[in-house]
Scaffold this motif. Sequence first.
Motif, PDB file in Angstrom:
ATOM      1  N   LEU A 200     200.100  40.706  92.372  1.00 49.21           N
ATOM      2  CA  LEU A 200     198.653  40.818  92.151  1.00 49.21           C
ATOM      3  C   LEU A 200     197.988  41.691  93.220  1.00 49.21           C
ATOM      4  N   GLU A 201     198.409  41.540  94.480  1.00 47.42           N
ATOM      5  CA  GLU A 201     197.830  42.392  95.512  1.00 47.42           C
ATOM      6  C   GLU A 201     198.230  43.855  95.311  1.00 47.42           C
ATOM      7  N   ALA A 202     199.459  44.104  94.882  1.00 47.11           N
ATOM      8  CA  ALA A 202     199.868  45.482  94.602  1.00 47.11           C
ATOM      9  C   ALA A 202     199.023  46.073  93.474  1.00 47.11           C
ATOM     10  N   LEU A 203     198.734  45.267  92.460  1.00 47.34           N
ATOM     11  CA  LEU A 203     197.872  45.733  91.374  1.00 47.34           C
ATOM     12  C   LEU A 203     196.452  46.007  91.875  1.00 47.34           C
ATOM     13  N   PHE A 204     195.973  45.170  92.785  1.00 48.40           N
ATOM     14  CA  PHE A 204     194.659  45.399  93.403  1.00 48.40           C
ATOM     15  C   PHE A 204     194.656  46.745  94.122  1.00 48.40           C
ATOM     16  N   PHE A 205     195.702  47.024  94.880  1.00 48.20           N
ATOM     17  CA  PHE A 205     195.780  48.294  95.607  1.00 48.20           C
ATOM     18  C   PHE A 205     195.733  49.484  94.636  1.00 48.20           C
ATOM     19  N   THR A 206     196.553  49.415  93.579  1.00 52.97           N
ATOM     20  CA  THR A 206     196.606  50.543  92.650  1.00 52.97           C
ATOM     21  C   THR A 206     195.288  50.702  91.911  1.00 52.97           C
ATOM     22  N   GLN A 207     194.606  49.593  91.635  1.00 49.40           N
ATOM     23  CA  GLN A 207     193.314  49.685  90.967  1.00 49.40           C
ATOM     24  C   GLN A 207     192.284  50.412  91.829  1.00 49.40           C
ATOM     25  N   HIS A 208     192.487  50.358  93.139  1.00 51.95           N
ATOM     26  CA  HIS A 208     191.562  51.020  94.057  1.00 51.95           C
ATOM     27  C   HIS A 208     192.130  52.334  94.607  1.00 51.95           C
ATOM     28  N   GLY A 209     193.055  52.929  93.853  1.00 45.75           N
ATOM     29  CA  GLY A 209     193.445  54.300  94.130  1.00 45.75           C
ATOM     30  C   GLY A 209     194.722  54.512  94.907  1.00 45.75           C
ATOM     31  N   ILE A 210     195.395  53.441  95.349  1.00 44.42           N
ATOM     32  CA  ILE A 210     196.632  53.599  96.115  1.00 44.42           C
ATOM     33  C   ILE A 210     197.788  53.853  95.154  1.00 44.42           C
ATOM     34  N   ARG A 211     198.552  54.897  95.405  1.00 42.38           N
ATOM     35  CA  ARG A 211     199.635  55.283  94.495  1.00 42.38           C
ATOM     36  C   ARG A 211     201.018  55.020  95.072  1.00 42.38           C
ATOM     37  N   SER A 212     201.111  54.601  96.333  1.00 40.54           N
ATOM     38  CA  SER A 212     202.400  54.281  96.957  1.00 40.54           C
ATOM     39  C   SER A 212     202.277  52.907  97.596  1.00 40.54           C
ATOM     40  N   ALA A 237     207.238  43.775  89.098  1.00 43.79           N
ATOM     41  CA  ALA A 237     206.653  45.031  89.572  1.00 43.79           C
ATOM     42  C   ALA A 237     206.876  46.130  88.543  1.00 43.79           C
ATOM     43  N   ALA A 238     208.087  46.211  88.000  1.00 49.54           N
ATOM     44  CA  ALA A 238     208.379  47.233  86.992  1.00 49.54           C
ATOM     45  C   ALA A 238     207.534  47.029  85.741  1.00 49.54           C
ATOM     46  N   ARG A 239     207.250  45.778  85.438  1.00 51.42           N
ATOM     47  CA  ARG A 239     206.478  45.483  84.219  1.00 51.42           C
ATOM     48  C   ARG A 239     204.987  45.749  84.395  1.00 51.42           C
ATOM     49  N   PHE A 240     204.426  45.386  85.546  1.00 51.42           N
ATOM     50  CA  PHE A 240     202.968  45.377  85.682  1.00 51.42           C
ATOM     51  C   PHE A 240     202.387  46.581  86.418  1.00 51.42           C
ATOM     52  N   LEU A 241     203.129  47.209  87.326  1.00 50.58           N
ATOM     53  CA  LEU A 241     202.555  48.325  88.075  1.00 50.58           C
ATOM     54  C   LEU A 241     202.317  49.518  87.149  1.00 50.58           C
ATOM     55  N   PRO A 242     201.244  50.265  87.373  1.00 56.85           N
ATOM     56  CA  PRO A 242     200.939  51.396  86.493  1.00 56.85           C
ATOM     57  C   PRO A 242     202.035  52.459  86.562  1.00 56.85           C
ATOM     58  N   PRO A 243     202.279  53.148  85.459  1.00 59.27           N
ATOM     59  CA  PRO A 243     203.219  54.275  85.489  1.00 59.27           C
ATOM     60  C   PRO A 243     202.780  55.289  86.541  1.00 59.27           C
ATOM     61  N   GLY A 244     203.761  55.877  87.210  1.00 62.07           N
ATOM     62  CA  GLY A 244     203.456  56.855  88.240  1.00 62.07           C
ATOM     63  C   GLY A 244     203.246  56.276  89.613  1.00 62.07           C
ATOM     64  N   THR A 245     203.449  54.950  89.760  1.00 65.78           N
ATOM     65  CA  THR A 245     203.341  54.321  91.078  1.00 65.78           C
ATOM     66  C   THR A 245     204.668  54.443  91.824  1.00 65.78           C
ATOM     67  N   ASP A 246     204.609  54.892  93.068  1.00 69.43           N
ATOM     68  CA  ASP A 246     205.778  54.901  93.956  1.00 69.43           C
ATOM     69  C   ASP A 246     205.849  53.535  94.630  1.00 69.43           C
ATOM     70  N   TRP A 247     206.974  52.812  94.480  1.00 70.03           N
ATOM     71  CA  TRP A 247     207.019  51.469  95.045  1.00 70.03           C
ATOM     72  C   TRP A 247     208.438  51.073  95.453  1.00 70.03           C
ATOM     73  N   HIS A 248     208.490  50.129  96.400  1.00 72.03           N
ATOM     74  CA  HIS A 248     209.766  49.520  96.783  1.00 72.03           C
ATOM     75  C   HIS A 248     209.506  48.092  97.250  1.00 72.03           C
ATOM     76  N   LEU A 249     210.583  47.355  97.489  1.00 73.77           N
ATOM     77  CA  LEU A 249     210.491  45.963  97.932  1.00 73.77           C
ATOM     78  C   LEU A 249     210.818  45.862  99.416  1.00 73.77           C
ATOM     79  N   VAL A 250     210.170  44.903 100.079  1.00 69.84           N
ATOM     80  CA  VAL A 250     210.435  44.639 101.495  1.00 69.84           C
ATOM     81  C   VAL A 250     210.650  43.135 101.663  1.00 69.84           C
ATOM     82  N   LEU A 251     211.705  42.780 102.362  1.00 71.37           N
ATOM     83  CA  LEU A 251     212.030  41.386 102.657  1.00 71.37           C
ATOM     84  C   LEU A 251     211.723  41.108 104.121  1.00 71.37           C
ATOM     85  N   TYR A 252     211.164  39.930 104.390  1.00 71.03           N
ATOM     86  CA  TYR A 252     210.924  39.486 105.754  1.00 71.03           C
ATOM     87  C   TYR A 252     211.954  38.417 106.119  1.00 71.03           C
ATOM     88  N   THR A 253     212.619  38.616 107.244  1.00 74.60           N
ATOM     89  CA  THR A 253     213.443  37.536 107.789  1.00 74.60           C
ATOM     90  C   THR A 253     212.569  36.303 107.969  1.00 74.60           C
TER      91      THR A 253
END
Length: 430
Positions: A200-212, A237-253
Amino acid sequence: MSTGPSPAAVPASPFGRFVAEAAAGGRLVVQPRMGFGDPGLMRHGLERTRFAAATTVGTLTLDSYTRLGDHAAVRRALRAGLPLNGYPLVDLPAGRTRRLLDGLLGPDFPVQVRHGSARPTAIVKAMTRAGLDATEGGPVSYCLPYGRTPLRESVDHWARACELLTRLVPAPRLPHLETFGGCLLGQLCPPALLVAVSVLEALFFTQHGIRSVSLSYAQQTHPGQDEDALLALRQLAARFLPPGTDWHLVLYTYMGVFPRTGTGARRLLEDSARLAVRTGVERLVVKTAAEAHRIPSVAENVGALESAGTAAELAAARQRDGRTARPVPPADSEVHAEARALVEAVLSLSPDVGLALRTAFAHGLLDVPYCLHPDNAGRARSVVDASGRLRWSSVGAMPLTADGPPGGHEVMTSAGLLTALNSVALRYDR
């Protein structure tokens, strides 16, 4: 490692491009949380990070006064020569930070600003003046666990921050923004909620213009459940993020109570690196053996990076040789089904993701266990079951089913809460 859209498919930020190229070469990117108030020490930390025996990105973690917006306190500390627990980016001249980064920051060594602020606009302005274009946080994840800023204000500030990033980072560079949503409170939060808030936060970012963007998840109490969570995060992420979004996953120890012995801490760190490799995660944010006692030194941070990097290399080699297999995403794991239900419930509230998030928390459709923020309903509760998995004992108004012992609030006594909080540390120390 599998990634989001390939570097050739969409424009990428310098940060996103570096991570994607490392992943394409089978290398896990490892990153410290490092931050020091002294610019000389901060530069030394970045230098040691860049030349560590691992594939690394740098970090500027800011001090807690800056996080809270108390810039008068930062300036008093700077005038008096008092130590700060992070880098005072906003209150140092941009030229000073540029000199700190000179010869280090570049395509082969991106640097991310980490801060913890619900009001990040001053930080965004300062980092872009210094030539930086990558940061992290989010309207929920940097609000509910970190203070008492109203969620409505945090959403407004983060919308402004996203828009500032897109405007202030000069083309053709793209800014990169990581959601901290997968790390809510660090522990005792069942994985489905972490996955849902990260999406949801990633979708918020993309809605406000962030593409990566990058989507986070914090290692929890059970490796099998963590595998399901990371696979679900990639699927959603693959299902909900807009097409053309550059994205990856990050894990925290693991972000909860850390083992107190060096051996236990190292084993937990190495397990997180192996988890990242098994699930195709592209970046790992590490912790050190000193976490249980004090702020770690530069050498301890570098040691953690190199230990994680070595563990990841060995795990990747075993996978390439066929000695271990990457888990196959189940058609619909429990974590995936719950996370999808939460995401869809929130998105049904409004096409404006920020408004949807505020409404969801106001109605208890999102509810973080043990979070005391006034805008959190506080009716959800979790338990660690006999197998070590995190379960819901009470779901409040969320569209989920409790699957832990009945009774909700009565199940987790203060003694039980302390036991649960320390369970991972004790297991690894033994």
